[in-house]
Design a protein around this motif. Structure first.
Motif, PDB file in Angstrom:
ATOM      1  N   ASP A  48     -40.553  59.244 120.620  1.00  0.00           N
ATOM      2  CA  ASP A  48     -40.005  59.018 119.452  1.00  0.00           C
ATOM      3  C   ASP A  48     -39.286  57.913 119.803  1.00  0.00           C
ATOM      4  O   ASP A  48     -37.647  57.314 119.941  1.00  0.00           O
ATOM      5  CB  ASP A  48     -38.496  60.220 119.699  1.00  0.00           C
ATOM      6  CG  ASP A  48     -39.385  61.239 118.902  1.00  0.00           C
ATOM      7  OD1 ASP A  48     -41.051  61.514 118.251  1.00  0.00           O
ATOM      8  OD2 ASP A  48     -38.353  62.214 119.180  1.00  0.00           O
ATOM      9  N   PRO A  49     -40.246  56.656 119.049  1.00  0.00           N
ATOM     10  CA  PRO A  49     -39.254  55.023 118.782  1.00  0.00           C
ATOM     11  C   PRO A  49     -38.038  54.883 118.202  1.00  0.00           C
ATOM     12  O   PRO A  49     -38.514  55.472 116.450  1.00  0.00           O
ATOM     13  CB  PRO A  49     -40.559  54.463 119.228  1.00  0.00           C
ATOM     14  CG  PRO A  49     -41.473  54.713 118.667  1.00  0.00           C
ATOM     15  CD  PRO A  49     -41.760  56.511 118.821  1.00  0.00           C
ATOM     16  N   ALA A  50     -36.644  54.788 118.713  1.00  0.00           N
ATOM     17  CA  ALA A  50     -36.004  54.895 117.879  1.00  0.00           C
ATOM     18  C   ALA A  50     -35.568  53.021 117.127  1.00  0.00           C
ATOM     19  O   ALA A  50     -35.525  52.165 118.093  1.00  0.00           O
ATOM     20  CB  ALA A  50     -34.382  53.805 117.730  1.00  0.00           C
ATOM     21  N   ALA A  51     -35.373  53.062 116.105  1.00  0.00           N
ATOM     22  CA  ALA A  51     -34.868  51.448 115.174  1.00  0.00           C
ATOM     23  C   ALA A  51     -34.065  51.194 115.452  1.00  0.00           C
ATOM     24  O   ALA A  51     -33.374  49.237 115.569  1.00  0.00           O
ATOM     25  CB  ALA A  51     -35.310  51.021 113.873  1.00  0.00           C
ATOM     26  N   THR A  52     -32.916  51.778 115.290  1.00  0.00           N
ATOM     27  CA  THR A  52     -31.400  51.519 115.730  1.00  0.00           C
ATOM     28  C   THR A  52     -30.961  52.359 117.147  1.00  0.00           C
ATOM     29  O   THR A  52     -31.351  53.035 117.314  1.00  0.00           O
ATOM     30  CB  THR A  52     -30.686  51.329 114.582  1.00  0.00           C
ATOM     31  OG1 THR A  52     -30.207  53.467 114.876  1.00  0.00           O
ATOM     32  CG2 THR A  52     -31.248  50.575 113.819  1.00  0.00           C
ATOM     33  N   LEU A  53     -30.005  52.105 117.881  1.00  0.00           N
ATOM     34  CA  LEU A  53     -29.231  52.695 118.873  1.00  0.00           C
ATOM     35  C   LEU A  53     -28.894  53.782 117.788  1.00  0.00           C
ATOM     36  O   LEU A  53     -28.750  54.927 118.251  1.00  0.00           O
ATOM     37  CB  LEU A  53     -27.580  51.499 119.746  1.00  0.00           C
ATOM     38  CG  LEU A  53     -27.339  52.276 120.738  1.00  0.00           C
ATOM     39  CD1 LEU A  53     -28.634  53.562 122.029  1.00  0.00           C
ATOM     40  CD2 LEU A  53     -26.204  51.757 121.558  1.00  0.00           C
ATOM     41  N   GLU A  54     -27.684  54.256 117.019  1.00  0.00           N
ATOM     42  CA  GLU A  54     -27.865  55.144 116.224  1.00  0.00           C
ATOM     43  C   GLU A  54     -28.736  55.927 116.081  1.00  0.00           C
ATOM     44  O   GLU A  54     -28.586  57.261 116.168  1.00  0.00           O
ATOM     45  CB  GLU A  54     -26.740  55.302 115.108  1.00  0.00           C
ATOM     46  CG  GLU A  54     -25.699  54.120 115.494  1.00  0.00           C
ATOM     47  CD  GLU A  54     -26.048  52.662 115.584  1.00  0.00           C
ATOM     48  OE1 GLU A  54     -26.981  52.071 115.398  1.00  0.00           O
ATOM     49  OE2 GLU A  54     -25.107  51.870 116.109  1.00  0.00           O
ATOM     50  N   GLU A  55     -29.760  56.097 115.821  1.00  0.00           N
ATOM     51  CA  GLU A  55     -31.406  57.052 115.356  1.00  0.00           C
ATOM     52  C   GLU A  55     -31.555  57.414 116.905  1.00  0.00           C
ATOM     53  O   GLU A  55     -31.523  58.765 116.517  1.00  0.00           O
ATOM     54  CB  GLU A  55     -32.287  56.030 114.760  1.00  0.00           C
ATOM     55  CG  GLU A  55     -33.356  56.501 114.935  1.00  0.00           C
ATOM     56  CD  GLU A  55     -35.039  56.249 113.722  1.00  0.00           C
ATOM     57  OE1 GLU A  55     -36.036  56.129 114.273  1.00  0.00           O
ATOM     58  OE2 GLU A  55     -34.578  54.950 113.572  1.00  0.00           O
ATOM     59  N   ALA A  56     -31.657  56.716 117.784  1.00  0.00           N
ATOM     60  CA  ALA A  56     -32.032  57.018 119.075  1.00  0.00           C
ATOM     61  C   ALA A  56     -30.741  58.320 119.898  1.00  0.00           C
ATOM     62  O   ALA A  56     -31.465  59.106 120.241  1.00  0.00           O
ATOM     63  CB  ALA A  56     -31.907  56.212 120.528  1.00  0.00           C
ATOM     64  N   LEU A  57     -29.615  58.298 118.858  1.00  0.00           N
ATOM     65  CA  LEU A  57     -28.582  59.384 120.135  1.00  0.00           C
ATOM     66  C   LEU A  57     -28.173  60.141 119.099  1.00  0.00           C
ATOM     67  O   LEU A  57     -28.089  61.459 119.202  1.00  0.00           O
ATOM     68  CB  LEU A  57     -27.447  57.906 120.214  1.00  0.00           C
ATOM     69  CG  LEU A  57     -27.061  56.583 121.392  1.00  0.00           C
ATOM     70  CD1 LEU A  57     -26.106  56.030 121.244  1.00  0.00           C
ATOM     71  CD2 LEU A  57     -27.869  57.613 122.768  1.00  0.00           C
ATOM     72  N   ALA A  58     -28.780  59.795 117.479  1.00  0.00           N
ATOM     73  CA  ALA A  58     -28.653  60.892 116.827  1.00  0.00           C
ATOM     74  C   ALA A  58     -28.656  62.804 117.056  1.00  0.00           C
ATOM     75  O   ALA A  58     -27.547  62.987 117.068  1.00  0.00           O
ATOM     76  CB  ALA A  58     -29.130  60.699 115.388  1.00  0.00           C
ATOM     77  N   SER A  59     -29.659  62.390 117.949  1.00  0.00           N
ATOM     78  CA  SER A  59     -30.247  64.256 118.495  1.00  0.00           C
ATOM     79  C   SER A  59     -30.313  64.349 120.012  1.00  0.00           C
ATOM     80  O   SER A  59     -30.677  65.070 119.958  1.00  0.00           O
ATOM     81  CB  SER A  59     -30.907  64.957 117.498  1.00  0.00           C
ATOM     82  OG  SER A  59     -32.226  63.919 118.052  1.00  0.00           O
ATOM     83  N   ALA A  60     -29.312  63.519 120.282  1.00  0.00           N
ATOM     84  CA  ALA A  60     -29.898  63.644 122.099  1.00  0.00           C
ATOM     85  C   ALA A  60     -28.611  64.704 122.839  1.00  0.00           C
ATOM     86  O   ALA A  60     -27.568  64.388 121.440  1.00  0.00           O
ATOM     87  CB  ALA A  60     -29.115  62.194 122.526  1.00  0.00           C
ATOM     88  N   ASP A  61     -29.604  65.420 123.189  1.00  0.00           N
ATOM     89  CA  ASP A  61     -28.332  66.660 124.051  1.00  0.00           C
ATOM     90  C   ASP A  61     -27.912  65.466 125.572  1.00  0.00           C
ATOM     91  O   ASP A  61     -26.666  65.569 125.848  1.00  0.00           O
ATOM     92  CB  ASP A  61     -29.130  67.313 124.642  1.00  0.00           C
ATOM     93  CG  ASP A  61     -29.777  68.059 123.746  1.00  0.00           C
ATOM     94  OD1 ASP A  61     -28.884  68.510 123.334  1.00  0.00           O
ATOM     95  OD2 ASP A  61     -31.193  68.260 123.647  1.00  0.00           O
ATOM     96  N   LEU A  62     -28.977  64.026 126.203  1.00  0.00           N
ATOM     97  CA  LEU A  62     -28.217  63.325 127.566  1.00  0.00           C
ATOM     98  C   LEU A  62     -28.939  61.790 126.869  1.00  0.00           C
ATOM     99  O   LEU A  62     -29.870  61.904 126.159  1.00  0.00           O
ATOM    100  CB  LEU A  62     -28.314  64.297 128.334  1.00  0.00           C
ATOM    101  CG  LEU A  62     -28.664  63.369 129.640  1.00  0.00           C
ATOM    102  CD1 LEU A  62     -27.245  62.680 129.754  1.00  0.00           C
ATOM    103  CD2 LEU A  62     -29.485  63.745 130.758  1.00  0.00           C
ATOM    104  N   ALA A  63     -27.781  60.839 127.124  1.00  0.00           N
ATOM    105  CA  ALA A  63     -28.296  59.871 126.697  1.00  0.00           C
ATOM    106  C   ALA A  63     -28.883  58.968 128.710  1.00  0.00           C
ATOM    107  O   ALA A  63     -27.452  59.195 128.915  1.00  0.00           O
ATOM    108  CB  ALA A  63     -27.611  58.852 125.915  1.00  0.00           C
ATOM    109  N   VAL A  64     -29.058  57.930 128.421  1.00  0.00           N
ATOM    110  CA  VAL A  64     -28.750  57.003 129.806  1.00  0.00           C
ATOM    111  C   VAL A  64     -29.999  55.878 129.791  1.00  0.00           C
ATOM    112  O   VAL A  64     -30.201  55.493 128.417  1.00  0.00           O
ATOM    113  CB  VAL A  64     -30.386  58.259 130.550  1.00  0.00           C
ATOM    114  CG1 VAL A  64     -29.480  59.219 131.382  1.00  0.00           C
ATOM    115  CG2 VAL A  64     -31.793  58.015 130.561  1.00  0.00           C
TER     116      VAL A  64
END
Length: 64
Positions: A48-64
């Motif tokens: 899922d390519p995200a256009a914004t950082l917020e979009e990428a993090l929205a439903s993440a269980d873990l971020a790296v």
């Protein structure tokens, strides 16, 4: 598990691929360089390519 990768270049894509091999269900990816994200998608590292950082993090269980 849903992983968000911030920075999908060589290291980020490698982490994403390793996480997928370990059983991560979906990987969202964000990079300030849209071409880098598209290459990670083409290589199968990012689902899922995200256009914004917020979009990428929205439903993440873990971020790296």
């Amino acid at each position: 598990m849903r992983l968000a990768v911030v920075g999908t270049g060589l290291m980020g894509a490698s982490v994403a691929l390793a996480a997928k091999r370990a059983g991560t269900v979906r990987v969202a990816g964000f990079d300030t360089d849209r071409d880098v994200v598209e290459r990670a998608v083409a290589r199968g590292a990012v689902d899922d390519p995200a256009a914004t950082l917020e979009e990428a993090l929205a439903s993440a269980d873990l971020a790296v």
